[in-house]
Scaffold this motif. Structure first.
Motif, PDB file in Angstrom:
ATOM      1  N   LEU A 161       0.835  -1.208   0.000  1.00  0.00           N
ATOM      2  CA  LEU A 161       0.000   0.000   0.000  1.00  0.00           C
ATOM      3  C   LEU A 161       0.872   1.261   0.000  1.00  0.00           C
ATOM      4  CD1 LEU A 161      -2.975  -0.791   2.422  1.00  0.00           C
ATOM      5  CD2 LEU A 161      -3.097  -0.285  -0.029  1.00  0.00           C
ATOM      6  N   ALA A 162       1.957   1.213   0.781  1.00  0.00           N
ATOM      7  CA  ALA A 162       2.846   2.376   0.838  1.00  0.00           C
ATOM      8  C   ALA A 162       3.442   2.652  -0.539  1.00  0.00           C
ATOM      9  CB  ALA A 162       3.952   2.154   1.868  1.00  0.00           C
ATOM     10  N   ASP A 163       3.773   1.581  -1.255  1.00  0.00           N
ATOM     11  CA  ASP A 163       4.325   1.694  -2.596  1.00  0.00           C
ATOM     12  C   ASP A 163       3.291   2.290  -3.560  1.00  0.00           C
ATOM     13  OD1 ASP A 163       6.353   1.381  -4.409  1.00  0.00           O
ATOM     14  OD2 ASP A 163       5.622  -0.598  -5.058  1.00  0.00           O
ATOM     15  N   ILE A 164       2.101   1.714  -3.522  1.00  0.00           N
ATOM     16  CA  ILE A 164       1.016   2.202  -4.389  1.00  0.00           C
ATOM     17  C   ILE A 164       0.712   3.668  -4.077  1.00  0.00           C
ATOM     18  CG2 ILE A 164      -1.467   2.003  -4.858  1.00  0.00           C
ATOM     19  CD1 ILE A 164      -1.115  -1.052  -4.259  1.00  0.00           C
ATOM     20  N   ALA A 165       0.592   3.979  -2.795  1.00  0.00           N
ATOM     21  CA  ALA A 165       0.241   5.345  -2.392  1.00  0.00           C
ATOM     22  C   ALA A 165       1.272   6.343  -2.889  1.00  0.00           C
ATOM     23  CB  ALA A 165       0.095   5.427  -0.875  1.00  0.00           C
ATOM     24  N   SER A 166       2.552   5.980  -2.787  1.00  0.00           N
ATOM     25  CA  SER A 166       3.570   6.945  -3.203  1.00  0.00           C
ATOM     26  C   SER A 166       3.552   7.128  -4.723  1.00  0.00           C
ATOM     27  CB  SER A 166       4.938   6.560  -2.663  1.00  0.00           C
ATOM     28  OG  SER A 166       5.685   5.866  -3.636  1.00  0.00           O
ATOM     29  N   GLN A 167       3.280   6.039  -5.451  1.00  0.00           N
ATOM     30  CA  GLN A 167       3.226   6.174  -6.916  1.00  0.00           C
ATOM     31  C   GLN A 167       2.005   6.952  -7.373  1.00  0.00           C
ATOM     32  OE1 GLN A 167       4.364   2.941  -9.447  1.00  0.00           O
ATOM     33  NE2 GLN A 167       5.184   1.818  -7.704  1.00  0.00           N
ATOM     34  N   LEU A 168       0.897   6.815  -6.660  1.00  0.00           N
ATOM     35  CA  LEU A 168      -0.335   7.505  -7.053  1.00  0.00           C
ATOM     36  C   LEU A 168      -0.485   8.858  -6.360  1.00  0.00           C
ATOM     37  CD1 LEU A 168      -2.934   4.563  -7.026  1.00  0.00           C
ATOM     38  CD2 LEU A 168      -1.599   5.443  -8.954  1.00  0.00           C
ATOM     39  N   ASN A 169       0.524   9.194  -5.534  1.00  0.00           N
ATOM     40  CA  ASN A 169       0.475  10.464  -4.813  1.00  0.00           C
ATOM     41  C   ASN A 169      -0.742  10.566  -3.882  1.00  0.00           C
ATOM     42  OD1 ASN A 169       1.632  12.833  -4.085  1.00  0.00           O
ATOM     43  ND2 ASN A 169       0.702  14.021  -5.737  1.00  0.00           N
ATOM     44  N   ILE A 170      -0.997   9.473  -3.180  1.00  0.00           N
ATOM     45  CA  ILE A 170      -2.095   9.418  -2.215  1.00  0.00           C
ATOM     46  C   ILE A 170      -1.490   9.393  -0.809  1.00  0.00           C
ATOM     47  CG2 ILE A 170      -3.838   7.823  -1.264  1.00  0.00           C
ATOM     48  CD1 ILE A 170      -4.432   6.948  -4.140  1.00  0.00           C
ATOM     49  N   THR A 171      -2.087  10.139   0.109  1.00  0.00           N
ATOM     50  CA  THR A 171      -1.628  10.108   1.501  1.00  0.00           C
ATOM     51  C   THR A 171      -2.071   8.810   2.153  1.00  0.00           C
ATOM     52  OG1 THR A 171      -1.911  12.501   1.609  1.00  0.00           O
ATOM     53  CG2 THR A 171      -1.685  11.336   3.710  1.00  0.00           C
ATOM     54  N   LEU A 172      -1.128   8.117   2.797  1.00  0.00           N
ATOM     55  CA  LEU A 172      -1.471   6.857   3.463  1.00  0.00           C
ATOM     56  C   LEU A 172      -1.468   7.066   4.978  1.00  0.00           C
ATOM     57  CD1 LEU A 172      -2.134   3.895   2.739  1.00  0.00           C
ATOM     58  CD2 LEU A 172       0.266   3.360   3.168  1.00  0.00           C
ATOM     59  N   VAL A 173      -2.569   6.669   5.609  1.00  0.00           N
ATOM     60  CA  VAL A 173      -2.741   6.849   7.052  1.00  0.00           C
ATOM     61  C   VAL A 173      -2.930   5.481   7.701  1.00  0.00           C
ATOM     62  CG1 VAL A 173      -4.152   7.952   8.856  1.00  0.00           C
ATOM     63  CG2 VAL A 173      -3.913   9.060   6.613  1.00  0.00           C
ATOM     64  N   ALA A 174      -2.314   5.271   8.858  1.00  0.00           N
ATOM     65  CA  ALA A 174      -2.582   4.064   9.645  1.00  0.00           C
ATOM     66  C   ALA A 174      -3.384   4.482  10.864  1.00  0.00           C
ATOM     67  CB  ALA A 174      -1.278   3.403  10.069  1.00  0.00           C
ATOM     68  N   GLU A 175      -4.555   3.844  11.065  1.00  0.00           N
ATOM     69  CA  GLU A 175      -5.396   4.269  12.191  1.00  0.00           C
ATOM     70  C   GLU A 175      -5.393   3.255  13.321  1.00  0.00           C
ATOM     71  OE1 GLU A 175      -9.418   4.925  10.681  1.00  0.00           O
ATOM     72  OE2 GLU A 175      -9.822   2.782  10.645  1.00  0.00           O
ATOM     73  N   GLY A 176      -5.690   3.737  14.504  1.00  0.00           N
ATOM     74  CA  GLY A 176      -5.867   2.855  15.653  1.00  0.00           C
ATOM     75  C   GLY A 176      -4.573   2.385  16.303  1.00  0.00           C
ATOM     76  N   ILE A 177      -3.551   3.253  16.328  1.00  0.00           N
ATOM     77  CA  ILE A 177      -2.300   2.860  16.980  1.00  0.00           C
ATOM     78  C   ILE A 177      -2.440   3.018  18.493  1.00  0.00           C
ATOM     79  CG2 ILE A 177       0.146   3.455  17.237  1.00  0.00           C
ATOM     80  CD1 ILE A 177      -0.318   4.350  14.157  1.00  0.00           C
ATOM     81  N   GLU A 178      -2.265   1.913  19.198  1.00  0.00           N
ATOM     82  CA  GLU A 178      -2.450   1.916  20.652  1.00  0.00           C
ATOM     83  C   GLU A 178      -1.163   1.573  21.390  1.00  0.00           C
ATOM     84  OE1 GLU A 178      -5.635  -0.689  21.760  1.00  0.00           O
ATOM     85  OE2 GLU A 178      -7.180   0.596  20.875  1.00  0.00           O
ATOM     86  N   HIS A 179      -0.224   0.911  20.705  1.00  0.00           N
ATOM     87  CA  HIS A 179       0.946   0.398  21.420  1.00  0.00           C
ATOM     88  C   HIS A 179       2.249   0.955  20.858  1.00  0.00           C
ATOM     89  CE1 HIS A 179      -1.650  -2.238  23.608  1.00  0.00           C
ATOM     90  NE2 HIS A 179      -2.199  -2.639  22.462  1.00  0.00           N
ATOM     91  N   ILE A 180       3.187   1.179  21.769  1.00  0.00           N
ATOM     92  CA  ILE A 180       4.456   1.791  21.395  1.00  0.00           C
ATOM     93  C   ILE A 180       5.238   0.901  20.425  1.00  0.00           C
ATOM     94  CG2 ILE A 180       5.789   0.906  23.378  1.00  0.00           C
ATOM     95  CD1 ILE A 180       6.005   4.469  21.951  1.00  0.00           C
ATOM     96  N   SER A 181       5.075  -0.412  20.533  1.00  0.00           N
ATOM     97  CA  SER A 181       5.815  -1.296  19.617  1.00  0.00           C
ATOM     98  C   SER A 181       5.278  -1.168  18.186  1.00  0.00           C
ATOM     99  CB  SER A 181       5.750  -2.746  20.094  1.00  0.00           C
ATOM    100  OG  SER A 181       4.538  -3.009  20.724  1.00  0.00           O
ATOM    101  N   GLU A 182       3.970  -0.946  18.043  1.00  0.00           N
ATOM    102  CA  GLU A 182       3.406  -0.688  16.704  1.00  0.00           C
ATOM    103  C   GLU A 182       3.949   0.631  16.165  1.00  0.00           C
ATOM    104  OE1 GLU A 182      -0.935  -2.691  17.964  1.00  0.00           O
ATOM    105  OE2 GLU A 182      -0.679  -0.520  17.914  1.00  0.00           O
ATOM    106  N   LEU A 183       3.922   1.639  17.027  1.00  0.00           N
ATOM    107  CA  LEU A 183       4.375   2.972  16.618  1.00  0.00           C
ATOM    108  C   LEU A 183       5.838   2.954  16.178  1.00  0.00           C
ATOM    109  CD1 LEU A 183       3.690   6.095  16.567  1.00  0.00           C
ATOM    110  CD2 LEU A 183       4.793   6.191  18.787  1.00  0.00           C
ATOM    111  N   ASN A 184       6.708   2.386  17.001  1.00  0.00           N
ATOM    112  CA  ASN A 184       8.132   2.357  16.682  1.00  0.00           C
ATOM    113  C   ASN A 184       8.385   1.655  15.354  1.00  0.00           C
ATOM    114  OD1 ASN A 184       9.185   3.780  18.818  1.00  0.00           O
ATOM    115  ND2 ASN A 184       9.288   1.973  20.149  1.00  0.00           N
ATOM    116  N   PHE A 185       7.708   0.530  15.163  1.00  0.00           N
ATOM    117  CA  PHE A 185       7.881  -0.234  13.935  1.00  0.00           C
ATOM    118  C   PHE A 185       7.462   0.600  12.723  1.00  0.00           C
ATOM    119  CE2 PHE A 185       6.299  -2.942  10.563  1.00  0.00           C
ATOM    120  CZ  PHE A 185       7.350  -3.829  10.386  1.00  0.00           C
ATOM    121  N   LEU A 186       6.271   1.204  12.791  1.00  0.00           N
ATOM    122  CA  LEU A 186       5.733   1.952  11.650  1.00  0.00           C
ATOM    123  C   LEU A 186       6.598   3.170  11.314  1.00  0.00           C
ATOM    124  CD1 LEU A 186       1.923   1.742  12.496  1.00  0.00           C
ATOM    125  CD2 LEU A 186       3.093   0.627  10.575  1.00  0.00           C
TER     126      LEU A 186
END
Ligand code: C2E
Ligand code: MG
Ligand code: MG
Ligand code: MG
Length: 292
Positions: A223-248
């Motif tokens: 999705l990140a690849d597609i979004a960058s090629q199509l010039n679309i903003t990519l958002v990840a919703e519902g981040i609750e944990h620091i390990s998810e955040l650090n990874f992303l």
């Protein structure tokens, strides 16, 4: 003592399930009263970029604040009735109006290039004058159309030509369009070809535990690849944990992030204090990212 414990556990279970019980839905009468008395208000939840430390936008989320109640009532307790009673136009009108009014203050707090997200239900796309109505309210408060993003859930995907026409009219007016809850519906990636979306929000179900889920990682990477090629903003919703955040943050530096860990949805008045503490906590260098 064990009996006491069992009774306690059962009681807790009942209280929890009651949250989703029909009986916790607000009545149509209460909702009408809330609309009349301006108890329907937007809370705002920031969408941020940790690489630039910018707030990209704030999403307006409807709440009903009943007199004497501490906690605002969330949409799961009133949206079903709002839809059934045909009150969604009034609800959107009210949220848009208040949000448009408060948006100047929000820009003052978070920066001039911050945008505002507004949720629409697909029913509202049946009205071909929608784009004109939204534009009138938005511009009345002196804002530019490009500063407003309209969020539509993927689940109830665009079904007919009228809805498609409505989306196109919104986009032609230079409003942003966001495909919300991506990954929960039956929409395939072709929606991005046929519909003029400017943003995609990856549903929380694909973000939970992403740091140790290679399936979700593969999806987000493409999705990140597609979004960058199509010039679309990519958002990840519902981040609750620091390990998810650090990874992303480390793996997808352009990804825009949203979730309780970053900020709960909140009233305008508390956004400035939140912004300062977010900058203090995460600003400076990327080395200051908290570890697990
Ligand atoms: P949505 O547009 O996908 O909004 C995201 C929902 O997830 C919000 O719930 C938000 O409070 C919640 N959320 C945010 N971060 C987290 C997190 O880290 N963990 C978890 N578990 N949840 C998180 P909310 O405010 O209860 O709204 C639910 C849905 O109701 C929204 O989903 C949207 O589809 C709808 N909605 C809200 N406001 C409006 C409105 O003004 N108009 C319309 N038509 N729909 C609305
Ligand atoms: Mg949304
Ligand atoms: Mg969503
Ligand atoms: Mg959702």
């Amino acid at each position: 003592q064990q009996d006491d414990l069992a009774a306690l556990v059962q009681k807790a279970g009942e209280m929890l399930s009651q949250k989703w019980d029909e009986s916790s839905l607000l009545s149509e009468e209460t909702i009408l009263q809330a609309l009349e008395n301006n108890w329907v208000v937007p809370y705002f939840q920031p969408k941020v970029n940790f690489t630039t430390m910018r707030v990209e936008s704030v999403e307006a989320l409807a709440r009903i604040v009943l007199p004497g109640e501490v906690n605002a009532v969330r949409p799961c307790r009133f949206l079903p009735t709002v839809m059934k009673a045909g009150l969604i136009d009034s609800l959107t009108g009210r949220i848009l109006d208040v949000a448009a009014k408060e948006f100047s203050t929000i820009k003052g707090m978070l920066g001039d290039d911050v945008k505002l997200g507004l949720n629409l239900s697909p029913d509202e796309l049946e009205n071909l004058s929608l784009a004109g109505i939204i534009e009138a309210v938005w511009q009345q408060h002196g804002h530019r159309n490009s500063e407003l993003i309209l969020e539509l859930t993927e689940e109830e995907a665009i079904q007919n030509n009228r809805q498609l026409e409505c989306l196109n009219r919104l986009r032609l007016k230079d409003f942003g369009l966001s495909l919300d809850d991506f990954g929960t519906g039956f929409t395939n990636i072709n929606q991005l070809r046929n519909l003029p979306y400017t943003e995609v929000k990856i549903d929380r179900s694909l973000i939970i535990n992403i740091h140790r889920d290679s399936f979700c990682q593969a999806i987000v990477t493409s999705l990140a690849d597609i979004a960058s090629q199509l010039n679309i903003t990519l958002v990840a919703e519902g981040i609750e944990h620091i390990s998810e955040l650090n990874f992303l943050v480390q793996k997808y530096p352009n990804l825009v992030l949203q979730g309780y860990l970053i900020s709960m949805p909140r009233p305008t008045a508390t956004l400035a204090a939140w912004y300062r503490s977010w900058q203090r906590q995460f600003g400076a260098t990327s080395d200051s990212m908290p570890q697990d």
